[in-house]
Design an enzyme around this catalytic site. Structure first.
Site, PDB file in Angstrom:
ATOM      1  N   GLU A  18      10.167  20.544  51.020  1.00  0.00           N
ATOM      2  CA  GLU A  18      10.784  20.370  49.692  1.00  0.00           C
ATOM      3  C   GLU A  18      11.827  19.264  49.714  1.00  0.00           C
ATOM      4  OE1 GLU A  18      11.271  20.680  46.636  1.00  0.00           O
ATOM      5  OE2 GLU A  18      10.145  22.402  45.894  1.00  0.00           O
ATOM      6  N   ARG A 101      18.868  32.848  46.408  1.00  0.00           N
ATOM      7  CA  ARG A 101      19.088  31.639  47.192  1.00  0.00           C
ATOM      8  C   ARG A 101      18.976  30.444  46.261  1.00  0.00           C
ATOM      9  NH1 ARG A 101      14.460  28.654  47.599  1.00  0.00           N
ATOM     10  NH2 ARG A 101      12.442  29.640  48.003  1.00  0.00           N
ATOM     11  N   ASN A 103      17.449  26.818  45.139  1.00  0.00           N
ATOM     12  CA  ASN A 103      16.163  26.145  45.259  1.00  0.00           C
ATOM     13  C   ASN A 103      16.432  24.648  45.128  1.00  0.00           C
ATOM     14  OD1 ASN A 103      13.396  26.449  45.856  1.00  0.00           O
ATOM     15  ND2 ASN A 103      12.861  26.044  43.739  1.00  0.00           N
ATOM     16  N   GLU A 121      11.542  35.248  47.076  1.00  0.00           N
ATOM     17  CA  GLU A 121      10.176  35.629  46.728  1.00  0.00           C
ATOM     18  C   GLU A 121       9.657  36.729  47.653  1.00  0.00           C
ATOM     19  OE1 GLU A 121       8.222  31.501  45.268  1.00  0.00           O
ATOM     20  OE2 GLU A 121       9.172  31.470  47.225  1.00  0.00           O
ATOM     21  N   ASN A 154      13.924  24.509  39.475  1.00  0.00           N
ATOM     22  CA  ASN A 154      13.160  23.526  40.228  1.00  0.00           C
ATOM     23  C   ASN A 154      13.493  22.091  39.844  1.00  0.00           C
ATOM     24  OD1 ASN A 154      11.402  23.266  42.441  1.00  0.00           O
ATOM     25  ND2 ASN A 154      10.182  24.962  41.678  1.00  0.00           N
ATOM     26  N   ASP A 204       6.753  21.926  39.820  1.00  0.00           N
ATOM     27  CA  ASP A 204       7.691  22.104  40.925  1.00  0.00           C
ATOM     28  C   ASP A 204       8.708  20.954  40.916  1.00  0.00           C
ATOM     29  OD1 ASP A 204       8.889  22.763  43.418  1.00  0.00           O
ATOM     30  OD2 ASP A 204       7.023  23.609  44.162  1.00  0.00           O
TER      31      ASP A 204
END
EC number: 3.1.1.17
Length: 299
Positions: A18, A101, A103, A121, A154, A204
């Protein structure tokens, strides 16, 4: 259209690659492996990826004006000194939500670090909903919360004139725009500018090119799409050899190369055997457009 070429440059099988960001000073690509708990840096010169392990899920990385990097680690904004492998907490959010958390995160044109949270998740894209919020870390290390009720915070970026903030809450299947005040960092007037098609799956990470068009990585859609935020039209689709494309950025000497991160979490053996490059880092050339260099955190 020039001929588009896709190459897997780091086939490391990251669990959730990511937050790719080009580090011009190092001539290298920064990114994280969220569940693999590492901050990574890949050099096109050596073709090698280095990694710094951390003890909590690390979800984004950004440049810092004073040198080195800032990261989002668990529910903390933190500073990372690369050579020393030293991490210092700058601030913390969501203290009342132990299951949350951070992202994705990105620095705005004024040097503020925007990042949002989500619940952990239970499996990919399955989680307790509406637990996240969007935050900004200012250069004085204070934090402002913009809004809550977020599912999976995101992709984010800013228009070329800095008057619009673009944002993705993945499970809304929408790319949204806000009016943006560069002086204060305030956002308002939220609206949807693009709803994803079924085959595009989950929006995303995202970045912008020098023509003001948005590029969105489609998780489980195996592609990045180019959108016109003015018309809400999709202009281009680039398919990748992996399903779980997670984010994208421009980099390379003149920001004409696109880098795309991907994930392998949630894939069984059979799926992985069909997509051996899952969790790899991809370089796309020949797009015929360039990107905007990343902004460093001012604090």
């Amino acid at each position: 259209m020039s001929s588009v070429r896709i190459e897997c440059v780091a086939n490391e099988g990251y669990r959730i690659g990511e937050s790719p960001v080009w580090d011009e000073k190092e001539g290298a690509l920064l990114y994280v492996d969220i569940t693999g708990r590492k901050v990574c840096r890949w050099s096109p010169v050596t073709g090698q990826a280095q990694a710094i392990p951390v003890d909590t899920p690390v979800s984004s990385v950004a440049l810092r004006k004073s040198g080195d990097y800032v990261i989002t680690l668990g529910t903390k904004f933190a500073a990372l000194k690369w050579k020393e492998e030293q991490i210092t907490t700058l601030n913390q959010v969501d203290k009342d939500k132990p299951n949350n958390r951070f992202n994705d995160g990105k620095v705005d044109p004024a040097g503020r670090y925007f990042a949002g949270t989500m619940a952990e998740e239970t499996r990919p894209a399955v989680l307790e909903r509406h637990q996240g919020s969007l935050y900004t870390l200012f250069s004085d290390l204070s934090v402002v919360k913009h809004f809550d009720q977020v599912d999976i915070s995101n992709g984010l970026d800013w228009s070329l004139d800095h008057k619009t903030f673009f944002y993705i809450d993945s499970l809304s299947y929408s790319v949204d725009a806000f009016d943006y005040d560069l002086q204060t960092g305030k956002i308002g007037n939220r609206r949807s500018i693009y709803k994803l098609e079924k085959e595009e799956s989950i929006p995303d990470g995202m970045c912008i090119d020098t023509e003001g068009k948005l590029w969105v990585a489609c998780y489980d859609g195996g592609r990045v799409i180019r959108l016109d935020p003015e018309t809400g039209k999709r202009l281009q689709t680039v398919k990748l050899p992996v399903d779980k494309t997670t984010s994208c950025c421009f980099g390379g000497r003149d920001y004409s190369e696109m880098y795309v991160t991907s994930a392998s979490d949630g894939m069984d053996k059979e799926w992985l055997s069909r997509q051996p490059q899952a969790g790899g880092i991809f370089k796309i050339t020949g797009l015929g457009v360039k990107g905007v260099p990343p902004y460093p955190f001012a604090g």
